[in-house]
Each structure stands twice: as structure tokens, then as C-alpha cells.
Design a protein around this motif. Structure first.
Motif, PDB file in Angstrom:
ATOM      1  N   UNK A 173      10.565  42.400  56.376  1.00 41.30           N
ATOM      2  CA  UNK A 173      11.327  44.258  56.387  1.00 41.30           C
ATOM      3  C   UNK A 173      10.429  44.687  55.269  1.00 41.30           C
ATOM      4  N   UNK A 174       9.976  45.548  54.869  1.00 38.67           N
ATOM      5  CA  UNK A 174       9.749  46.543  53.001  1.00 38.67           C
ATOM      6  C   UNK A 174      10.307  46.455  52.147  1.00 38.67           C
ATOM      7  N   UNK A 175      10.337  45.858  51.231  1.00 38.92           N
ATOM      8  CA  UNK A 175      10.979  45.785  50.035  1.00 38.92           C
ATOM      9  C   UNK A 175      10.315  46.750  48.828  1.00 38.92           C
ATOM     10  N   UNK A 176      10.425  47.572  48.745  1.00 39.21           N
ATOM     11  CA  UNK A 176       9.543  48.235  47.397  1.00 39.21           C
ATOM     12  C   UNK A 176       8.193  48.087  47.921  1.00 39.21           C
ATOM     13  N   UNK A 177       7.405  47.823  48.766  1.00 38.25           N
ATOM     14  CA  UNK A 177       6.063  47.137  48.966  1.00 38.25           C
ATOM     15  C   UNK A 177       5.946  45.339  49.448  1.00 38.25           C
ATOM     16  N   UNK A 178       7.266  45.166  49.022  1.00 44.25           N
ATOM     17  CA  UNK A 178       6.532  43.768  48.511  1.00 44.25           C
ATOM     18  C   UNK A 178       7.922  43.085  49.952  1.00 44.25           C
ATOM     19  N   UNK A 179       7.135  41.880  50.487  1.00 40.48           N
ATOM     20  CA  UNK A 179       7.855  41.242  52.014  1.00 40.48           C
ATOM     21  C   UNK A 179       9.009  40.892  51.800  1.00 40.48           C
ATOM     22  N   UNK A 180      10.226  40.450  52.411  1.00 42.66           N
ATOM     23  CA  UNK A 180      11.509  40.519  52.455  1.00 42.66           C
ATOM     24  C   UNK A 180      12.166  40.202  53.785  1.00 42.66           C
ATOM     25  N   UNK A 181      13.011  39.342  53.592  1.00 40.97           N
ATOM     26  CA  UNK A 181      13.958  39.163  55.242  1.00 40.97           C
ATOM     27  C   UNK A 181      15.495  39.316  54.743  1.00 40.97           C
ATOM     28  N   UNK A 182      15.620  39.562  56.061  1.00 42.36           N
ATOM     29  CA  UNK A 182      17.466  39.879  56.123  1.00 42.36           C
ATOM     30  C   UNK A 182      17.636  37.953  56.357  1.00 42.36           C
ATOM     31  N   UNK A 183      18.804  37.876  55.650  1.00 36.84           N
ATOM     32  CA  UNK A 183      19.460  36.615  54.992  1.00 36.84           C
ATOM     33  C   UNK A 183      19.760  35.448  56.373  1.00 36.84           C
ATOM     34  N   UNK A 184      19.597  34.659  56.808  1.00 38.66           N
ATOM     35  CA  UNK A 184      19.940  33.653  57.969  1.00 38.66           C
ATOM     36  C   UNK A 184      21.414  33.113  57.540  1.00 38.66           C
ATOM     37  N   UNK A 185      21.262  33.020  56.178  1.00 38.59           N
ATOM     38  CA  UNK A 185      23.702  32.579  55.940  1.00 38.59           C
ATOM     39  C   UNK A 185      22.988  32.405  54.344  1.00 38.59           C
ATOM     40  N   UNK A 186      24.291  32.553  53.577  1.00 38.26           N
ATOM     41  CA  UNK A 186      24.664  32.591  52.771  1.00 38.26           C
ATOM     42  C   UNK A 186      23.919  30.925  51.861  1.00 38.26           C
ATOM     43  N   UNK A 187      23.236  30.295  52.356  1.00 41.47           N
ATOM     44  CA  UNK A 187      24.138  28.379  52.697  1.00 41.47           C
ATOM     45  C   UNK A 187      23.100  28.351  51.107  1.00 41.47           C
ATOM     46  N   UNK A 188      21.810  29.082  50.784  1.00 37.11           N
ATOM     47  CA  UNK A 188      21.216  28.791  49.817  1.00 37.11           C
ATOM     48  C   UNK A 188      22.467  29.018  48.190  1.00 37.11           C
ATOM     49  N   UNK A 189      22.740  30.186  48.567  1.00 33.20           N
ATOM     50  CA  UNK A 189      23.414  30.891  47.378  1.00 33.20           C
ATOM     51  C   UNK A 189      24.876  30.529  47.342  1.00 33.20           C
ATOM     52  N   UNK A 190      25.827  30.003  48.146  1.00 33.55           N
ATOM     53  CA  UNK A 190      26.922  29.145  48.488  1.00 33.55           C
ATOM     54  C   UNK A 190      27.007  28.326  47.381  1.00 33.55           C
ATOM     55  N   UNK A 191      25.737  27.632  47.690  1.00 29.98           N
ATOM     56  CA  UNK A 191      25.462  26.288  47.343  1.00 29.98           C
ATOM     57  C   UNK A 191      25.360  26.343  45.884  1.00 29.98           C
TER      58      UNK A 191
END
Length: 426
Positions: A173-191
Motif C-alpha cells: 500500500x501507499x503510505x504518504x508516498x512511501x511503500x508499506x505493507x500490511x503485516x503478515x504477523x506480529x512476530x518481530x514485534x512480539x519478539x
């Protein structure tokens, strides 16, 4: 405005108010006109209540929203053994459009697309609402167990800057002109949060852009995630999985018994120790040589566990490292296999989890071994550069759990507003 001498009572509470004047609010579930009397069946969040009116009174269509005041009277033939008599009926909201089918019928006379297209009204049918009550109770049980084990609930971002969390395809998706993505999981954050709280969990949406068109896959589903630190290995994580699943079953039995009875759900017994089998041994029994379990393999192993152990649950441990993410901890002495697991429930994968790497240098080595640059993972790796305890975690798909529990033939029957290859509305 509520009448000063009455107060709203739920349908399920009526037996405790016999002889009293009370107020009911809800939807007209069914209207049955007889020769000299008309019965109104009102539906609220707790169930059904019968109201007795004179012939010709309250001549309104089903699903009209009503406020009814009257006297609670004992009647063994009525729902819960009581009914409302001498009522005054007030219309709070009338219908602009009829439902696609009669919601009072005991079975659902509609196809799945009709149900999904009309979800805001079709889900009022008690049989269609019941799976979602079971789902809500399951989440409450999950939370209660993990809260009791000292976990902290977290809420992590669902929009991320890079598509590096897993092997799954992502939505860009477009995030204020920058590429971004919907998260596949909270894996990195929960670690990362293990380094803050030691034990964390989350219940929230995850997104997979894989073009599956099956009865068991969704593009967006609800994931029940947990991560815990200071473990010995993946078996400590499996012990928490067992407690969480048992707590979910207990919560369903205690909180939504009526929904369980309505759907004739057979709740499983969660063994004190769930049986397990190593992936290599599973392949030997199956006479196969695959890097992962196919759906047919899962079904066979589910039947095997039921025969051998009398268990509807089975842990499959030690999946090949080549089929697991780079952050998975290898099995000591057998580096081709991993300290990871899946939990099968009634022959279907329900939970995936395992022990993670926790040392910074091991992460850099794992990425190098797979020919990947550490640069896209810089923010993730920073957590481990500051010291992280041995840890692991798991993820459980809520809709898949509810579907298996209720015997639904399609995961969309346990999803409020499914998002898949074809569906973006309602």
C-alpha cells in the motif's frame, strides 16, 4: 426514556421476575397470530421471550425493534417457563427492507453467499450468531489463561515498512508516498517485546496475500499470538499452548453453553499432556518424504492420535529447518530439523510455534546461510544486539479453531466479514 416504575430485563432473566412489571427491548423474532390472541417472540442478546397480546395488536413485521412493558407471568409452555402479559408495545425502529430469509426458522434456508452478503442481518439468526459467540468466548479464555501466567497484552502495528516477516505474500500500500505493507504477523514485534515484558500476547488481524481459494484459508484472519522468554526449549512453549487451548475450551463451556447446545458442539478433552510425534517419525508412518505436511497427512495423523492416544490433539515437532523461518532455533544434534512444532486439532493444523534464535551473532549467521543480507532486518536485529533471553512463541488461527470446534464446512462460517480472493464486502 425509561418508565420510572420499570427497568429493562433480559429475556434470560425473566424467571427471576415473576409477578413484576418489567421492560423488554429487542427484535421481533416471530409473530404468531391465533384466533383470539397473538404471540410475539422477542429476541435480545440473551435469548427469546414470549409476549401475549390481544388479537390484532402489534401488527408489525418480524425484525422490527420493540420496547415492550408488561407483567412477567409463569407459563410452563413458554420459553424459560414465563411470558409477558398485559403488554404495551412501542416501535423503536421499523423495517425499510425485509431480511433475505426468515430468521425464526430453526435451520438456515440460504446458501453461504447469501449469508455472507447479508451478514449485518443474517447473522441475527441464532444458529449463525452462535459460532461468533463461541469465538468470543475462546478469545476470553485465551486472555484469561495468559493473564494468569503473567503475560502482558500488547497491540502492535498492522502496517510495516518491509515485507520480511515470513515467506507469505504481502499486501502493498501507499503510505504518504512511501511503500508499506500490511503485516503478515506480529512476530518481530512480539519478539522485541520479550526484551521488555518477558511474556507478551496479542489478539489481532494478520494479512496474507496468498491467492488461496479454499474452505480453510482467508486473506485476513485473527491470530492469537504469544511469546515468552527464559525458556529451555520449544517444550516450554508447548506447555503454554496446552494451557491456552484448555482455557479456551473451559471458557466456551462456561460462557456460551447455549451456543454449544444449539450447534450440538462436542467440546474436546484437552489431555494433561498432549501427545507428540517427531516430523521424521511422522514421515516414516506416512510412508512419505516431504518437507511439510499436506492436508491429507494432517488428517491421517489426527486419526492416528485418536487411535493411539484417544486424543483429538497432536503436536508434530521437529519440522525441517528449510520449511521454517530463519529465526527458528535448530534442533540440537540434528541441525536439519528445528525446535518447532505444529498443533493438530481433529486432523487440521491449528497452531504453529517454536523456539527462536536469541543471540545476535546467530541471526547474522542464519541470514548468511540463506544468502540474505541483514540490511532489511536491521531494525529487527537491533533487539538482539541489546541482549535477549532464550525465547519462543506460537500463533493460533481463531477462525480455524472455531470452524474445527463447531464442525463448520467452511472457515467463512466462523468469520464475521470474510476477506479472501473474491470478497471485500460487506
Amino acid at each position: 426514556m425509561i418508565h420510572p416504575t420499570t427497568a429493562r430485563v433480559l429475556a434470560a432473566e425473566l424467571p427471576g421476575h415473576i409477578g413484576k412489571s418489567i421492560e423488554l427491548c429487542g427484535w421481533l423474532h416471530r409473530r404468531r397470530a391465533l384466533k383470539s390472541v397473538t404471540f410475539l417472540v422477542l429476541r435480545d442478546r440473551s435469548g427469546l421471550a414470549q409476549v401475549v397480546t390481544a388479537e390484532g395488536e402489534a401488527d408489525v413485521p418480524e425484525e422490527t425493534v420493540l420496547r415492550i412493558r408488561g407483567t412477567v407471568t409463569a407459563n410452563p409452555q413458554a420459553p424459560n417457563g414465563v411470558e409477558l402479559t398485559g403488554p404495551t408495545v412501542e416501535v423503536l425502529s421499523s423495517l425499510a427492507e425485509a431480511p433475505p430469509f426468515s430468521l425464526y426458522r430453526p435451520t438456515v434456508p440460504a446458501t453461504l453467499p447469501v449469508v455472507l452478503d447479508g451478514a449485518p442481518v443474517t447473522l441475527r439468526h441464532p444458529r449463525l450468531a452462535a459460532p461468533h459467540r463461541i469465538s468470543a468466548a475462546s478469545v476470553a479464555g485465551f486472555r484469561a489463561v495468559l493473564d494468569g501466567l503473567g503475560f502482558t497484552e500488547v497491540q502492535t502495528p498492522k502496517v510495516v515498512s518491509s515485507a520480511t516477516e515470513s515467506g507469505a505474500d504481502v499486501f502493498a500500500l501507499d503510505w504518504f508516498g512511501r511503500p508499506a505493507y500490511l503485516a503478515q504477523s506480529p512476530q518481530f514485534f512480539k519478539q522485541a517485546m520479550v526484551g521488555v515484558f518477558e511474556r507478551v500476547y496479542e489478539t489481532g488481524p494478520v494479512f496474507r496475500a496468498e491467492p488461496h481459494d479454499t474452505a480453510r484459508h482467508l486473506a485476513q484472519y485473527t491470530s492469537l499470538d504469544a511469546e515468552l522468554g527464559f525458556i529451555t526449549d520449544h517444550r516450554d512453549v508447548m506447555a503454554v499452548v496446552r494451557e491456552a487451548v484448555a482455557g479456551m475450551v473451559t471458557a466456551v463451556a462456561g460462557r456460551v453453553a447455549a451456543a454449544v447446545e444449539l450447534l450440538d458442539v462436542e467440546l474436546p478433552v484437552v489431555p494433561a499432556e498432549i501427545p507428540q510425534i517427531h516430523f521424521a517419525e511422522a514421515m516414516r508412518l506416512l510412508g512419505a518424504d516431504e518437507p511439510d505436511l499436506a492436508p491429507a497427512h494432517e488428517r491421517w495423523l489426527g486419526e492416528w492420535a485418536l487411535r493411539e492416544y484417544g486424543s483429538e490433539f497432536l503436536f508434530v515437532v521437529g519440522y525441517p529447518m528449510r520449511k521454517r523461518p530463519f529465526y527458528t532455533h535448530p534442533e540440537p544434534g540434528r541441525p536439519a530439523y528445528s525446535n518447532s512444532f505444529d498443533l493438530l486439532f481433529r486432523g487440521l493444523e491449528l497452531v504453529t510455534g517454536g523456539q527462536r534464535l536469541h543471540r545476535y551473532e546467530d541471526y547474522r549467521g542464519a541470514l548468511a546461510a540463506r544468502g540474505e543480507s541483514p540490511e532489511p532486518y536491521a531494525a529487527y536485529l537491533r533487539s538482539f544486539a541489546h541482549g535477549m533471553p532464550p525465547h519462543g512463541g506460537f500463533a493460533l488461527g481463531l477462525e480455524r479453531w472455531t470452524a474445527r470446534l463447531t464442525g463448520a464446512d467452511n472457515i467463512r462460517r466462523t468469520t464475521l466479514f470474510p476477506r479472501d480472493l473474491h470478497r471485500l464486502t460487506p
